[in-house]
Design a protein around this motif. Sequence first.
Motif, mmCIF file in Angstrom:
data_model
loop_
_atom_site.group_PDB
_atom_site.id
_atom_site.type_symbol
_atom_site.label_atom_id
_atom_site.label_comp_id
_atom_site.label_asym_id
_atom_site.label_seq_id
_atom_site.Cartn_x
_atom_site.Cartn_y
_atom_site.Cartn_z
ATOM 1 N N ARG A 32 0.810 -1.213 0.000
ATOM 2 C CA ARG A 32 0.000 0.000 0.000
ATOM 3 C C ARG A 32 0.850 1.273 0.000
ATOM 4 O O ARG A 32 1.984 1.253 0.442
ATOM 5 N N ILE A 42 -6.159 7.913 16.489
ATOM 6 C CA ILE A 42 -7.541 8.187 16.084
ATOM 7 C C ILE A 42 -8.049 7.078 15.161
ATOM 8 O O ILE A 42 -9.188 6.653 15.233
ATOM 9 N N TRP A 43 -7.143 6.621 14.262
ATOM 10 C CA TRP A 43 -7.554 5.606 13.285
ATOM 11 C C TRP A 43 -7.882 4.275 13.964
ATOM 12 O O TRP A 43 -8.598 3.461 13.394
ATOM 13 N N HIS A 45 -9.743 3.836 16.415
ATOM 14 C CA HIS A 45 -11.192 3.808 16.638
ATOM 15 C C HIS A 45 -11.926 3.424 15.357
ATOM 16 O O HIS A 45 -12.897 2.685 15.377
ATOM 17 N N VAL A 46 -11.399 3.975 14.268
ATOM 18 C CA VAL A 46 -12.049 3.691 12.978
ATOM 19 C C VAL A 46 -11.854 2.229 12.606
ATOM 20 O O VAL A 46 -12.785 1.537 12.193
ATOM 21 N N LEU A 47 -10.620 1.751 12.801
ATOM 22 C CA LEU A 47 -10.297 0.392 12.355
ATOM 23 C C LEU A 47 -10.931 -0.657 13.253
ATOM 24 O O LEU A 47 -11.168 -1.771 12.828
ATOM 25 N N ASP A 49 -13.881 -0.778 14.186
ATOM 26 C CA ASP A 49 -15.168 -1.140 13.579
ATOM 27 C C ASP A 49 -14.988 -2.047 12.388
ATOM 28 O O ASP A 49 -15.844 -2.838 12.047
ATOM 29 N N LYS A 50 -13.842 -1.904 11.737
ATOM 30 C CA LYS A 50 -13.624 -2.670 10.504
ATOM 31 C C LYS A 50 -13.054 -4.054 10.781
ATOM 32 O O LYS A 50 -13.042 -4.903 9.908
ATOM 33 N N ARG A 618 -15.986 0.048 -4.089
ATOM 34 C CA ARG A 618 -15.369 -0.549 -2.917
ATOM 35 C C ARG A 618 -16.156 -1.762 -2.436
ATOM 36 O O ARG A 618 -16.323 -1.975 -1.246
ATOM 37 N N PRO B 234 -9.356 13.951 5.845
ATOM 38 C CA PRO B 234 -8.169 13.727 5.009
ATOM 39 C C PRO B 234 -8.578 13.373 3.579
ATOM 40 O O PRO B 234 -9.592 12.700 3.368
ATOM 41 N N VAL B 253 -5.141 0.628 6.005
ATOM 42 C CA VAL B 253 -6.534 1.048 5.916
ATOM 43 C C VAL B 253 -6.962 1.060 4.457
ATOM 44 O O VAL B 253 -6.180 1.412 3.577
ATOM 45 N N VAL B 255 -9.448 3.120 2.566
ATOM 46 C CA VAL B 255 -10.254 4.307 2.846
ATOM 47 C C VAL B 255 -11.432 4.357 1.886
ATOM 48 O O VAL B 255 -11.261 4.363 0.673
ATOM 49 N N VAL B 259 -15.420 5.009 5.764
ATOM 50 C CA VAL B 259 -14.290 5.108 6.691
ATOM 51 C C VAL B 259 -14.001 6.571 7.010
ATOM 52 O O VAL B 259 -13.721 6.935 8.161
ATOM 53 N N LEU B 260 -14.089 7.424 5.993
ATOM 54 C CA LEU B 260 -13.829 8.850 6.220
ATOM 55 C C LEU B 260 -14.866 9.437 7.178
ATOM 56 O O LEU B 260 -14.525 10.277 8.026
ATOM 57 N N ARG B 262 -16.420 7.781 9.492
ATOM 58 C CA ARG B 262 -16.099 7.277 10.832
ATOM 59 C C ARG B 262 -14.901 8.031 11.411
ATOM 60 O O ARG B 262 -14.840 8.316 12.601
ATOM 61 N N MET B 263 -13.970 8.376 10.531
ATOM 62 C CA MET B 263 -12.782 9.110 10.965
ATOM 63 C C MET B 263 -13.169 10.482 11.522
ATOM 64 O O MET B 263 -12.688 10.919 12.576
ATOM 65 N N ARG B 265 -16.003 11.334 12.695
ATOM 66 C CA ARG B 265 -16.726 11.146 13.962
ATOM 67 C C ARG B 265 -15.737 10.854 15.107
ATOM 68 O O ARG B 265 -15.873 11.377 16.205
ATOM 69 N N ALA B 266 -14.734 10.040 14.805
ATOM 70 C CA ALA B 266 -13.770 9.678 15.853
ATOM 71 C C ALA B 266 -12.999 10.904 16.336
ATOM 72 O O ALA B 266 -12.750 11.068 17.546
ATOM 73 N N LEU B 267 -12.641 11.785 15.408
ATOM 74 C CA LEU B 267 -11.887 12.977 15.788
ATOM 75 C C LEU B 267 -12.748 13.921 16.620
ATOM 76 O O LEU B 267 -12.276 14.528 17.599
ATOM 77 N N TYR B 270 -12.964 12.581 19.971
ATOM 78 C CA TYR B 270 -11.705 12.775 20.709
ATOM 79 C C TYR B 270 -11.673 14.164 21.342
ATOM 80 O O TYR B 270 -11.342 14.326 22.520
#
Lengths: 621, 309
Positions: A32, A42-43, A45-47, A49-50, A618, B234, B253, B255, B259-260, B262-263, B265-267, B270
Motif C-alpha cells: 500500500r 484516532i484511526w 477507533h475507525v479500524l 469497527d472494521k 469498494r 483527510p 486502511v 479508505v 471510513v472517512l 467514521r474518521m 466522527r472519531a476525531l 476525541y
Amino acid sequence: MHFAGLPLTTLLAIFGGVGATAVVLYLLKLRRRAVPVPFARIWDHVLRDKESSQLFSQLKRWLSLLLQLILLAALVLAIGDPRFGEASTRGRSIVVLIDASLSMQAVDVKPTRLAQAKLEAKRFVRGLGSSDRAMVVQMDMLPTPLSTLSSEPSELEAAIDQVRAEDTPADLARALAFAEDTLRGLNDPEVVLVSDGALDTSGASSHIPIEILPVGSGDTNVAITEFSARRYPLDKSRVEVMLEVTNTNDRPQEIELSLLGDGVLVDVTRLLIGPNERLPRFYSDISGASRRLEARIKLGAGKIDDLPADDRAYALMPERRRARVLVVTRGNTYLEAALLLDEYLDVSFVEPSAYPPKERFDVTILDGVAPTLVPSTGAGLFLNPPPDKSPIKLDKPITEFGFDRWNKKSPLLRFLALGDVQVARGYRIVPDKGDEVLGESDLGPILVSGMRSGQRVVVMSFDPRDSDFVLRPAWPLFVLGAIDAFIEEDTGYLSSFRTGAPWRIPAASSAETAELTTPRADKVIVPVKEGRAAYFGNKAGFYKLRSLGPEASEHEFAANVGDPAESRIKPEPKLKIAGKAARVAVPGTPGVRHRFWAYLLLFVAVASVIEWITYHRRVTV
Amino acid sequence: MGLIDRLRRSSHPAPAPRESLFDDDFQRKLEMLAIVSRRVFSGRLRAERRSKKKGSGVEFADHRDYVPGDDFRYVDWNVFQRFGRLLVRLYEEEEDLGIYFLIDCSSSMTFGGRKKFDQARRLCAALAYVGLANLDRVTIVALSDEVTARMPTTRGKGRIFKVFEFLSSLEPSGLTDLGSALTTFVAQHKRRGLAVLISDLYDPQGFEAGINVLRFNKFEPYVLNVFDRRDGHPELKGDLRLYDCETGEEREVTVTPGVLKRMERALTEYREGVERFCTSRQVPYFAADVEVPFEEQVLDLFRRGGFLR
C-alpha cells in the motif's frame, strides 16, 4: 477439446509467464501507499469497527487475484481458439455444390428454391466440425468455385451469398468431376449437393461420397420450350413465329398465351394443354412487331406456376433495311434477274473501271473481275475471278465438273439442290488455311469462303453462264442467300440464342473486343474473333452488344432458356448417381464451437467491467 | 521502498516564512486586544493575582501553632490572653503570579502545512502581550516529549519583541509526550501560576497525563486545543498504509467514504473527550480552530473569562 490457434504447450507457457507477472504485479499492488497522518491513534477507533470484516476483506483480495488469473486464463484460451466436439484433428474436406440451375428459381418454397438452398447451405457450414474444411461451388452449366477450402463459416457464408440462379441446366457430371479434382488427395473427401434433385444424372459419377440437402416441394409448371421468329425472305414486313408450350405435370392445365411485339400485346390465346403435352403453335403472319418479340404464359385465372422463369421467351427480328449491293460487271443478265427478285435490295451496277465507287456498300458482287476489294464496298462475292487476281488462289483449269459435295448447313447453300448442276469449265481453288470450302467437285474445290483484309469473300471459280446453274431455281436463291449471309439477314436468322451454350454473336469484323450488356444490366467485355463475339450465355432475355473499335456498331439479340428438361421441376430428394442413392446430409449443430474464443473475450470483458465497477464502489476491495 | 517512505516522511513538513507571522498588522491587532482587555478588566490593580501562599500580606488568612523560630511579631497575643495558646497569625501573601505559556512543538503541530503551529504561536503571542501589558510575569516554554526551549520570565509589554523572537525561533519536531514534558516543566518552575497549554493534544500517551501533572502541582491549567478540521477530512482514497507523523506507527486502511465518515466522527469524539475531561476537572478549555482568525479567538477567550481575572 483441441486448439486451432496456438498449441497447448505454447498456451501453457504464455499463461505461466503472464500469470506470474500478474501475481507479481498483484503483490506489488498489495503494497500500500504510505501516507502520513497527524495522530494514528484516532484511526484505531475507525479500524476497530472494521476488524470484524477484516477476514472477509482478506478473502476478497485473494478472490480478486483469483478472478484476474481466471480472466488471464480466458484470454490465453481465446488465443488458442479452442474447439470442441472433434476428437480427431483430421477433418473432412467438403465441396458444397449449390444448384443454381433454372429449376432453382422455382417459387414453390418461399421465396425461391435457391434462397432455401442458401439457407440450408449456411446451416450446413455453420454446423461443420472444427477441423472440417469446405468449398462453396455454384453449380450451373459450369461449376464456379466461390470460395477456397476454408473452415471459416463466415467466409463460406459470404460465398454462399454470391450464388445466383442462372437460366441454364446444371451440369452435374462436370460439377462432380470438378469436386473430385478439388478433393483429390485430401482427407475424408465429401460432396454435399444442395439441390432440388431435378438434375440430369446421366454420365455423372463420383468416387467421393455424395450427400444431398434437398429443397423444393412443388411441380406445377408450364413452360415455353421453343420460341423462334423470322421475317419472310421476300416480304420482310411479315413475321413468322413458331412457339412450343410444354406442360411438365401429370395434370392438364389451362393457360393463357400472350404475344407482345415491341412491348405491345399483339395476340392472346387461351389453351388447354394436356398432361406432359408439348403443344406447338405457329403464327404465320404477325404484323405490328418490327423488332422485339416476347411470349408469355400464365395459368388459368391469372395464377402463376411454380417456375415463372420459363414462362417468358424472347426473340429479336433482324433489322428491316435495304441492303446496298454493288455489282461490278460488264453485263450479266442472269445476275440482274436474280437480284430483281428481292425488292429490299438497293442494287447499283458499275463497270469494272468505275470500281471503287465513292459510295458505301454492304456487299459487292464482282462478275469476271477481281480488283482489290476496298473496305467501303463490304463483303465480296467473286464470280469467275481472273486466276491471277483472285483473292483466293486458283489452280489449274478444270472442265466438265459439278457440285459433288457442298456444305448444306452454310447459309449460302442451305436448301439448295446443286447435285445436278453441270459446269463446262472453270478452275480448281486452292484454299488457304482458315478458308472454308463450301462446294467442291471431284476435281477440287470450286466454291470457297474466307477472310481477306478483314473482309469476307466468297469465290466461285467458274462463270455461271458456262453452266446450267443460272437456269435453275437454285441460282437466284444462291445469290440472295449469299447477300443475306453477308449482311446477316439470312432466312435462317437466329432470332434468339439458347442459354447454357457458347454463343458466337455477330459483331463488327474489325473489332477485337465488344461490350455486352446482359439482361441483368451487367456490362461484360467479350472477345471478338473473325467478326464474332464469344460469350457463354446463361441468362434469358435481351442483350445488347457494342463492338469496340474503329467500326463501332451496336445491336441487340435475344436469348432463351436452352434446355426444355430444366422446366421439369419436380424435386427428387432421393437422387441416384451412378446407381447409388445419395444420402441426405444432416447439418451439425451450429453454436459456440467456432466462436468460442469470442465468448471467452465477451466473458473477460463483462467480468472486467463488473470488477471495475465494484472496485470503484469498494465492493470487491 | 523503505527509503522512499523515509524520503516521503522527511519531506512532509513544509517550513513557513517566519517574518510574516508577527508583522505590523499582527502587532496592531495585539494593541487592540490590549485595549479591549483593559476595558474588560478596568479598575483592577496591577499584579492583582492572588496567591494561595500564606505570607506577609495584609489580609488575615488563618492561625497556626507557634513553633520555635517564628517571628514574635506575628504572635496573636489576644488569642493567647483569651485561650492561653500561642498562635501565629497567617496573612495571604499578595504577589504577581506568573503566566506560563506551554506551547506544543511536536511534529504533529506542523501537519497539514504548519497551520496549527502558526495559530498556536499567534495565540501565544497575543495572550502573552495581554499578560505583559497587565504587568504579569510571562514565561513561554516549548514542549514536545521534553522541554525543548524556554523564554525566561519577563514582564512589561515592551518585551513583546522578545516574545516574537522566541516564538519565531521555534521549530517543531519530535514526539508529543505532555506528561513527561510537563513533569520536567513543573520541576523547573517552583513558582505556581497560570499554565496555558497550547497544543493539538495528539499525545500517544494520553493528553490526561500532562494536564494532571499541572493540576497536581498546583498550577492553574488552561487548555487551548488547537485543531485543524482537515485532520478529520483527510483527502485519502483506496488502499493505504497510514503512519503516524510523529511515532511512525502504521495502520493499514482501505479508505472508503464510510471510513472517512467514521474518521471524522472519531476525531470529534476525541475533542469532546478532551473537553469533557477538562470540564469535569474544572480546567478551562478552549477549542481553537485554525481557520478562525486568532483575534476573534482571543476576544472569545476574554468573553468566556478565566484567563484574566
